[in-house]
Motif scaffolding. Structure first.
Motif, PDB file in Angstrom:
ATOM      1  N   LYS A 168      10.591  -3.243   1.879  1.00  0.00           N
ATOM      2  CA  LYS A 168      11.055  -2.059   2.634  1.00  0.00           C
ATOM      3  C   LYS A 168      12.173  -1.347   1.876  1.00  0.00           C
ATOM      4  N   LEU A 169      13.055  -2.110   1.256  1.00  0.00           N
ATOM      5  CA  LEU A 169      14.115  -1.498   0.439  1.00  0.00           C
ATOM      6  C   LEU A 169      13.509  -0.752  -0.746  1.00  0.00           C
ATOM      7  N   ASP A 170      12.472  -1.339  -1.353  1.00  0.00           N
ATOM      8  CA  ASP A 170      11.780  -0.664  -2.458  1.00  0.00           C
ATOM      9  C   ASP A 170      11.152   0.641  -1.980  1.00  0.00           C
ATOM     10  N   ILE A 171      10.572   0.622  -0.781  1.00  0.00           N
ATOM     11  CA  ILE A 171       9.965   1.834  -0.219  1.00  0.00           C
ATOM     12  C   ILE A 171      11.029   2.900  -0.019  1.00  0.00           C
ATOM     13  N   ASP A 172      12.170   2.501   0.532  1.00  0.00           N
ATOM     14  CA  ASP A 172      13.268   3.457   0.739  1.00  0.00           C
ATOM     15  C   ASP A 172      13.702   4.076  -0.591  1.00  0.00           C
TER      16      ASP A 172
ATOM     17  N   GLN B  78       0.837  -1.206   0.000  1.00  0.00           N
ATOM     18  CA  GLN B  78       0.000   0.000   0.000  1.00  0.00           C
ATOM     19  C   GLN B  78       0.872   1.256   0.000  1.00  0.00           C
ATOM     20  N   VAL B  79       1.917   1.263   0.827  1.00  0.00           N
ATOM     21  CA  VAL B  79       2.832   2.409   0.868  1.00  0.00           C
ATOM     22  C   VAL B  79       3.513   2.583  -0.493  1.00  0.00           C
ATOM     23  N   ILE B  80       3.910   1.477  -1.104  1.00  0.00           N
ATOM     24  CA  ILE B  80       4.546   1.540  -2.424  1.00  0.00           C
ATOM     25  C   ILE B  80       3.591   2.146  -3.440  1.00  0.00           C
ATOM     26  N   GLN B  81       2.343   1.718  -3.404  1.00  0.00           N
ATOM     27  CA  GLN B  81       1.360   2.241  -4.354  1.00  0.00           C
ATOM     28  C   GLN B  81       1.155   3.750  -4.156  1.00  0.00           C
TER      29      GLN B  81
ATOM     30  N   SER C  54       7.212  -8.578  -4.940  1.00  0.00           N
ATOM     31  CA  SER C  54       7.917  -9.530  -4.093  1.00  0.00           C
ATOM     32  C   SER C  54       7.047  -9.894  -2.892  1.00  0.00           C
ATOM     33  N   ASN C  55       7.310 -11.051  -2.312  1.00  0.00           N
ATOM     34  CA  ASN C  55       6.612 -11.451  -1.094  1.00  0.00           C
ATOM     35  C   ASN C  55       7.472 -11.201   0.134  1.00  0.00           C
ATOM     36  N   ASP C  56       8.706 -10.794  -0.067  1.00  0.00           N
ATOM     37  CA  ASP C  56       9.639 -10.582   1.032  1.00  0.00           C
ATOM     38  C   ASP C  56       9.481  -9.170   1.588  1.00  0.00           C
ATOM     39  N   PRO C  57       9.008  -9.041   2.846  1.00  0.00           N
ATOM     40  CA  PRO C  57       8.820  -7.710   3.434  1.00  0.00           C
ATOM     41  C   PRO C  57      10.109  -6.885   3.488  1.00  0.00           C
ATOM     42  N   GLU C  58      11.243  -7.532   3.683  1.00  0.00           N
ATOM     43  CA  GLU C  58      12.512  -6.793   3.724  1.00  0.00           C
ATOM     44  C   GLU C  58      12.822  -6.191   2.359  1.00  0.00           C
TER      45      GLU C  58
END
Length: 198
Positions: free
Chosen positions: A170-174, A50-53, A163-167
């Motif tokens: 998070k890198l994508d969000i950063d 959701q944050v990515i979107q 991806s299904n990996d939350p980590e």
């Protein structure tokens, strides 16, 4: 003797039964913890998506704004929007000219000192290197804008945050937050703001 063997066997079976019960209880706890972890992991993944979107939408708007400030994609703008854009750019241009004049005055003093110390040939080489570097940066900015446009227009299924990996998410969000800040700064500079440090 037989009675004794019988009692020992019962105790042994009782212990084994208790061990089995304890093992079953432990397996149940592990399964419950796994289910909780899986649900929590899925919730984190959904929150990240959701944050990515949201960041994608903000970046998309910033990219469109940046393109318009660079004179691209103006065909669908009304005359009022074009006049507003022109006004913003003129004001930005005026501010940039003032800053440029101020920087030239400071640079002239610095060049006089450098000329006295290093000589004219060194000064010319430095100016040539500066122009080449600015040209390189301009090319990189144009390439980056083109890649951003292609990425924005690409189908969602080929974008990296599936991806299904939350980590990883998070890198994508950063990365997206950094891109958002970069575009905000670039757009502000296009209209003559946030020029400190240039």
């Amino acid at each position: 003797m037989m009675l004794r063997v019988s009692i020992i066997m019962r105790r042994k079976r009782k212990r084994e039964g208790g061990d089995r019960e304890r093992e079953a209880i432990e397996r149940g706890r592990e399964m419950s913890n796994y289910a909780r972890t899986t649900r929590s992991s899925e919730q984190r993944r959904l929150q990240c998506l959701q944050v990515i979107q949201e960041l994608q939408e903000e970046i998309k708007l910033l990219q469109i704004s940046n393109e318009k400030l660079n004179g691209e994609g103006l065909d669908d703008m009304s005359s009022t929007e074009l006049a507003s854009l022109e006004s913003m750019l003129k004001e930005g241009f005026r501010i940039v000219e003032e800053q440029t004049e101020k920087a030239h005055e400071e640079l002239t003093v610095k060049q006089i000192v450098e000329y006295d110390l290093m000589g004219m040939e060194w000064l010319r080489k430095k100016e040539k290197d500066d122009l080449a570097y600015q040209s390189l940066l301009a090319g990189r900015r144009a390439t980056l804008r083109n890649k951003a446009r292609e990425f924005r227009l690409s189908p969602p299924e080929i974008q990296p945050w599936r991806s299904n990996d939350p980590e990883r998410l998070k890198l994508d969000i950063d990365s997206l937050e950094i891109e958002k800040k970069r575009l905000c700064l670039l757009n502000q500079r296009m209209i003559g703001k946030e020029l400190d440090g240039m």
